[in-house]
Structure formats: C-alpha cells, structure tokens
Design a protein around this motif. Structure first.
Motif, PDB file in Angstrom:
ATOM      1  N   ALA A 285     -18.871   0.976  -6.547  1.00  0.00           N
ATOM      2  CA  ALA A 285     -18.172  -0.224  -6.255  1.00  0.00           C
ATOM      3  C   ALA A 285     -16.401   0.024  -6.114  1.00  0.00           C
ATOM      4  O   ALA A 285     -15.720  -0.890  -5.885  1.00  0.00           O
ATOM      5  CB  ALA A 285     -18.342  -1.485  -6.825  1.00  0.00           C
TER       6      ALA A 285
ATOM      7  N   ILE B 113     -12.888   1.462 -11.414  1.00  0.00           N
ATOM      8  CA  ILE B 113     -13.422   0.631 -12.523  1.00  0.00           C
ATOM      9  C   ILE B 113     -12.116  -0.256 -12.840  1.00  0.00           C
ATOM     10  O   ILE B 113     -11.212   0.375 -13.618  1.00  0.00           O
ATOM     11  CB  ILE B 113     -14.378   1.306 -13.378  1.00  0.00           C
ATOM     12  CG1 ILE B 113     -15.379   2.006 -12.802  1.00  0.00           C
ATOM     13  CG2 ILE B 113     -14.574   0.320 -14.466  1.00  0.00           C
ATOM     14  CD1 ILE B 113     -15.889   2.996 -13.629  1.00  0.00           C
ATOM     15  N   PRO B 114     -12.156  -1.498 -12.888  1.00  0.00           N
ATOM     16  CA  PRO B 114     -10.850  -2.126 -13.463  1.00  0.00           C
ATOM     17  C   PRO B 114     -10.502  -2.082 -14.796  1.00  0.00           C
ATOM     18  O   PRO B 114      -9.562  -1.707 -15.057  1.00  0.00           O
ATOM     19  CB  PRO B 114     -11.116  -3.777 -13.115  1.00  0.00           C
ATOM     20  CG  PRO B 114     -12.353  -3.564 -12.041  1.00  0.00           C
ATOM     21  CD  PRO B 114     -12.929  -2.520 -12.322  1.00  0.00           C
ATOM     22  N   ASP B 115     -11.621  -1.821 -15.693  1.00  0.00           N
ATOM     23  CA  ASP B 115     -11.309  -1.650 -17.047  1.00  0.00           C
ATOM     24  C   ASP B 115     -10.775  -0.296 -17.415  1.00  0.00           C
ATOM     25  O   ASP B 115      -9.718  -0.107 -18.120  1.00  0.00           O
ATOM     26  CB  ASP B 115     -12.513  -1.715 -17.972  1.00  0.00           C
ATOM     27  CG  ASP B 115     -12.970  -3.136 -17.958  1.00  0.00           C
ATOM     28  OD1 ASP B 115     -12.129  -4.283 -17.661  1.00  0.00           O
ATOM     29  OD2 ASP B 115     -14.147  -3.537 -18.486  1.00  0.00           O
TER      30      ASP B 115
ATOM     31  N   VAL C 262     -14.849  -1.468  -2.331  1.00  0.00           N
ATOM     32  CA  VAL C 262     -14.351  -2.452  -3.267  1.00  0.00           C
ATOM     33  C   VAL C 262     -14.860  -3.660  -3.086  1.00  0.00           C
ATOM     34  O   VAL C 262     -14.057  -4.350  -1.858  1.00  0.00           O
ATOM     35  CB  VAL C 262     -13.052  -2.321  -3.723  1.00  0.00           C
ATOM     36  CG1 VAL C 262     -12.756  -3.000  -5.034  1.00  0.00           C
ATOM     37  CG2 VAL C 262     -12.623  -0.642  -4.173  1.00  0.00           C
TER      38      VAL C 262
ATOM     39  N   ARG D 172     -14.152  -7.595  -7.410  1.00  0.00           N
ATOM     40  CA  ARG D 172     -13.444  -6.334  -8.324  1.00  0.00           C
ATOM     41  C   ARG D 172     -11.818  -6.223  -7.304  1.00  0.00           C
ATOM     42  O   ARG D 172     -11.181  -5.801  -8.131  1.00  0.00           O
ATOM     43  CB  ARG D 172     -14.002  -5.053  -8.053  1.00  0.00           C
ATOM     44  CG  ARG D 172     -13.674  -3.972  -8.856  1.00  0.00           C
ATOM     45  CD  ARG D 172     -14.370  -2.927  -8.608  1.00  0.00           C
ATOM     46  NE  ARG D 172     -15.500  -2.906  -9.572  1.00  0.00           N
ATOM     47  CZ  ARG D 172     -16.355  -1.780  -9.984  1.00  0.00           C
ATOM     48  NH1 ARG D 172     -15.954  -0.686  -9.433  1.00  0.00           N
ATOM     49  NH2 ARG D 172     -17.413  -1.769 -10.898  1.00  0.00           N
ATOM     50  N   ARG D 173     -11.708  -6.474  -6.244  1.00  0.00           N
ATOM     51  CA  ARG D 173     -10.396  -6.338  -5.659  1.00  0.00           C
ATOM     52  C   ARG D 173      -9.529  -7.421  -6.383  1.00  0.00           C
ATOM     53  O   ARG D 173      -8.477  -6.915  -6.905  1.00  0.00           O
ATOM     54  CB  ARG D 173     -10.407  -6.757  -4.349  1.00  0.00           C
ATOM     55  CG  ARG D 173     -11.103  -5.729  -3.276  1.00  0.00           C
ATOM     56  CD  ARG D 173     -11.029  -6.165  -1.818  1.00  0.00           C
ATOM     57  NE  ARG D 173     -11.695  -4.849  -1.284  1.00  0.00           N
ATOM     58  CZ  ARG D 173     -11.279  -4.261  -0.229  1.00  0.00           C
ATOM     59  NH1 ARG D 173     -10.158  -4.453   0.276  1.00  0.00           N
ATOM     60  NH2 ARG D 173     -12.016  -3.384   0.321  1.00  0.00           N
TER      61      ARG D 173
ATOM     62  N   GLN E  61      -9.819  -8.441  -9.474  1.00  0.00           N
ATOM     63  CA  GLN E  61      -9.653  -7.763 -10.789  1.00  0.00           C
ATOM     64  C   GLN E  61      -8.462  -6.834 -10.691  1.00  0.00           C
ATOM     65  O   GLN E  61      -7.787  -6.262 -11.592  1.00  0.00           O
ATOM     66  CB  GLN E  61     -10.791  -7.159 -11.388  1.00  0.00           C
ATOM     67  CG  GLN E  61     -12.028  -8.276 -11.741  1.00  0.00           C
ATOM     68  CD  GLN E  61     -13.092  -7.777 -12.189  1.00  0.00           C
ATOM     69  OE1 GLN E  61     -13.804  -6.883 -11.613  1.00  0.00           O
ATOM     70  NE2 GLN E  61     -13.449  -7.877 -13.478  1.00  0.00           N
ATOM     71  N   ILE E  62      -8.549  -5.691  -9.759  1.00  0.00           N
ATOM     72  CA  ILE E  62      -7.608  -4.598  -9.611  1.00  0.00           C
ATOM     73  C   ILE E  62      -6.227  -5.067  -9.456  1.00  0.00           C
ATOM     74  O   ILE E  62      -5.549  -4.595 -10.013  1.00  0.00           O
ATOM     75  CB  ILE E  62      -8.087  -3.800  -8.466  1.00  0.00           C
ATOM     76  CG1 ILE E  62      -9.406  -3.108  -8.712  1.00  0.00           C
ATOM     77  CG2 ILE E  62      -6.998  -2.753  -8.155  1.00  0.00           C
ATOM     78  CD1 ILE E  62     -10.077  -2.316  -7.609  1.00  0.00           C
TER      79      ILE E  62
END
Length: 431
Positions: free
Chosen positions: A182, A185-187, A220, A224-225, A227-228
């Motif tokens: 996906a 990874i944001p983290d 993405v 998640r977008r 989050q980024i």
C-alpha cells in the motif's frame, strides 16, 4: 509484503578524478589531447548512467522482447488527428508557435492543465502552474531550487530511478523509507524524519510517486494518504508528488491527489508523456506562488523558454478533442496488456516468485526466491531473448537484488506472454 529498507550511509566526497599526463607535442606542434575529466565539477562526477537507460540499447536489439522500458503505446493515438492539430496550430498561430515564449508556459495551456488536474481533486490557478519539458525537467528544477549539497531528501524505497540520479547530481543525500503493498509506511516515514532531525540533518522534502508507483505499481489508499500528509505536516517537511500515471486507472475512479488536500505543502508534478505522447515533451509543476516564481527563474537560466509549438499543440488537443474518452481507450489497451502479463506470470513462474498486481500504470514488481540476484539473472535473460530492469536501479545504495521491474505498457499481449515465458524459464534454470 514489506520491503526492508535501511538508511543510506553518509555519502563521502567524490574521489579525485584520475589524471592523465598530457604529453607535450614536439617543438612547433600542439600539445596532446586535453584530459577533460580533470575539469569536471563534483556534480558532473556524480552523474552516472542509470541501469534503465543503459539497458535500452540492448533491449532494442532484434529478437529481444523488452519488458524493461516504461514507454507508452503511441500507436493508439490517431496520427491523422495529431497531424491536423499541428497544421492548424501553424496555420492559425504561426508567429506565436514558432517564436520564443514565456518560461512559465503558455497561459492557455496552463488553464487547460488546471482542468486536467481537477480530475484528481486539485483546485488550481493558472498562475500557480508552470509548464516544463516533461515532468523530469520539473524535478530537475526543483532540485536546483530547493537543494544544497549535503541536504537530505527522503523517498520511498524503491523509487523512480531518474529521481535518484537527479538528487545525487546536486549533491543531496537520499534516504529511502520502507514500503509495503500500500505504499510508503507512515510510521517508518515519521521515524526517518525523527532520526534525521536528531542527527541535525532534517529532510528537505519527501519525494513520492503515490499512484501506480514506478517501479512497484503500488497505490497509496486514501486513509494512508491522510496519514502521510499529517506526518509531513508535523515534521514540517514539504512533499513532492510525482504523478505521471494518475489518470491511467483500470478499475476505480481517479485517486485523489495529495496536492488536493494540502496545496500549500505539496508540489505536484504532472506530464502528458504517458497520457498523450512523450515526443511532445510537455509536463508541468503546480506549486505555491513563491516557489513557482523561483522555478521560472531557474527555467529561464536553463533554456529561456519551452517549445511554443508543442505547448499550443497540446492545448489545442485538450480543447478540441475528446481527450477523456481517448484516455478511456488508452486505459482499456493497457489493462489488456496488464492482464496478459499477470496471466503469463501465474502460468509460467516457478514456485517462490511473487509479484504486485497494479490497479493502473505500467509496472509489475517481481520478487525472486532467496539466493537469486536480478543483476546476475539479466545476462542470462538477454541471452534467452527477454529484457527487464534489475531492482537495484531503484535503490540509492544497491539494495533490491531480489527484485526486478517488468513493464507491460509497450509490447502487444502475445509478446508479453512470450517474454514472461522466456524469463520464467531462465529463473527456473537458475534455481
């Protein structure tokens, strides 16, 4: 699937180029040839051929099925239509089309580009758009305007190979962050920003291809977008969104661009190379006004102005042709090719080989079994009559040996099937 990534080690200063003695000529003769390498700048020494570009000449040899280059199928574009548009532009706008223009680009085309970006949710103004020679020039100008030697750029790992070369050519340090199916990874992204800030080398910007990524084909998702974008806001890091494939979606509607939700922090790069024709060399950058002004100055110093003929041609195409319907035809053709590749991979590949399933764009990312190296595999594949791009080209530090990129955008379906069967046989033999 998770693509393990480590921070790239601190780059060292380029080695002093080898010198070559210049033998003086005999009395009355000219001295010997100049050792030009001694005169190159540090940035010139950092310029090296990419694995993708170096492969093109070999992949074009007779008998080779090329699954390497991400070239669009321009045969789907009616040549008579384009010939008529060119003739009309020269006939009606000759004095303008054949003259110097503005470094920011033709106002009419910039207005039309705003309409194109609206399909991905971006509300743009023509004054915030700059026309470029493909989106690659926009990336080069951004590097010149935003980066000093030693600055840090954060990217996905893997990422677009020519972006890596662009950043390194201006002396930037590239740090790549882990991806899964996906996207980034944001983290992991937040952790990378934190480490860099603690080291006193905060990221200058985050470069991403979030939609049908080159090379993985990953997109993405919306959650998640968000989050980024939040991670980048908290870290006060700009985002460069490179999006040449966004309108080449196969199943769903276009994905909402990052720039649509944070236009003050996201620079958007677009191109007509994949949706119209790469030979026209027309792309663009959408950025806040202060950055656009600097990009225009950088473009003026590089090439004065863009081709007015190419710009007026693209603008007329967008205003007079049913370009959205034609995009639907392009998408249908690329989807057929993608499906042919996925069928061939499923039918031919030995156990232990896996691959991504893209929802659009041009690429499939293949993971090889443990013990295989895509660089070592390549000469065997070429001998068998098929070309691909080793995964190492998409990393800044040579990782990616177990990966390779396949492109389905250019060969017809029957050649895709044949190429995948040849590649599968080579992989099986190496196992």
């Amino acid at each position: 699937m998770r693509l393990p990534v480590e921070l790239e080690p601190e780059p060292t200063a380029p080695a002093e180029p080898p010198t070559r003695a210049v033998e003086p000529g005999a009395r009355g003769c000219c001295p010997g040839p100049v050792a030009w390498e001694r005169h190159f700048s540090r940035s010139a020494h950092a310029m090296v051929p990419s694995e993708v570009r170096s492969l093109f000449s070999v992949a074009a040899l007779p008998g080779i099925v090329s699954l390497a280059g991400g070239m669009p199928d321009v045969s789907a574009l009616p040549s008579e239509t384009m010939a008529g548009i060119l003739a009309d532009v020269v006939r009606e706008h000759g004095p303008t089309a054949l003259q110097y223009g503005s470094a920011q680009g033709d106002p009419g085309l910039r207005e039309s580009i705003c309409s194109v970006m609206a399909a991905e949710g971006i509300s743009a103004r023509p004054e915030d758009v700059m026309v470029t020679v493909g989106s690659q020039q926009a990336l080069d100008l951004l590097a010149r305007v935003l980066l000093d030697p030693g600055d840090t750029v954060v990217t996905e790992g893997p990422t677009y190979v020519t972006a890596l070369g662009t950043f390194k050519a201006v002396g930037a340090r590239v740090v790549q962050v882990a991806m899964d199916r996906a996207g980034v990874i944001p983290d992991e992204l937040a952790a990378a920003f934190g480490r860099l800030t603690a080291e006193g080398r905060p990221a200058k910007f985050f470069y991403t291809v979030p939609t049908f990524q080159n090379p993985t084909g990953a997109t993405v998702p919306a959650g998640r977008r968000a989050q980024i974008l939040e991670v980048c806001r908290k870290a006060r890091v700009l985002v460069v969104e490179d999006n040449p494939y966004g309108l080449l979606h196969y199943d769903a509607a276009p994905t909402r661009a990052l720039c649509a939700d944070d236009p003050d922090r996201v620079v958007y790069l677009g191109s007509f190379s994949k949706t119209l024709a790469p030979g026209l060399r027309v792309g663009w950058a959408h950025a806040p006004a202060a950055l656009t002004a600097k990009l225009v100055l950088a473009a003026e110093s590089a090439m004065l102005s863009h081709s007015a003929l190419a710009q007026l041609t693209v603008d007329r195409y967008l205003r007079t042709e049913p370009w959205q319907e034609r995009l639907g035809e392009f998408r249908a053709g690329y989807r057929t090719r993608r499906d042919a590749m996925l069928r061939a991979l499923s039918a031919s590949m030995p156990a232990g080989v896996s691959w991504t399933v893209p929802d659009g764009g041009f690429f499939v990312w293949v993971t090889l079994p443990e013990g295989l190296d895509s660089r070592e595999l390549l000469p065997h594949a070429l001998a068998a009559g098929v070309a691909f791009v080793p995964g190492t080209g998409f990393y800044a530090d040579g990782r990616g040996t177990r990966h390779l990129r396949l492109s389905f955008s250019y060969p017809p379906a029957e050649l895709i099937d044949e190429g995948v069967r040849r590649l599968a046989a080579v992989i099986a033999a190496q196992l």
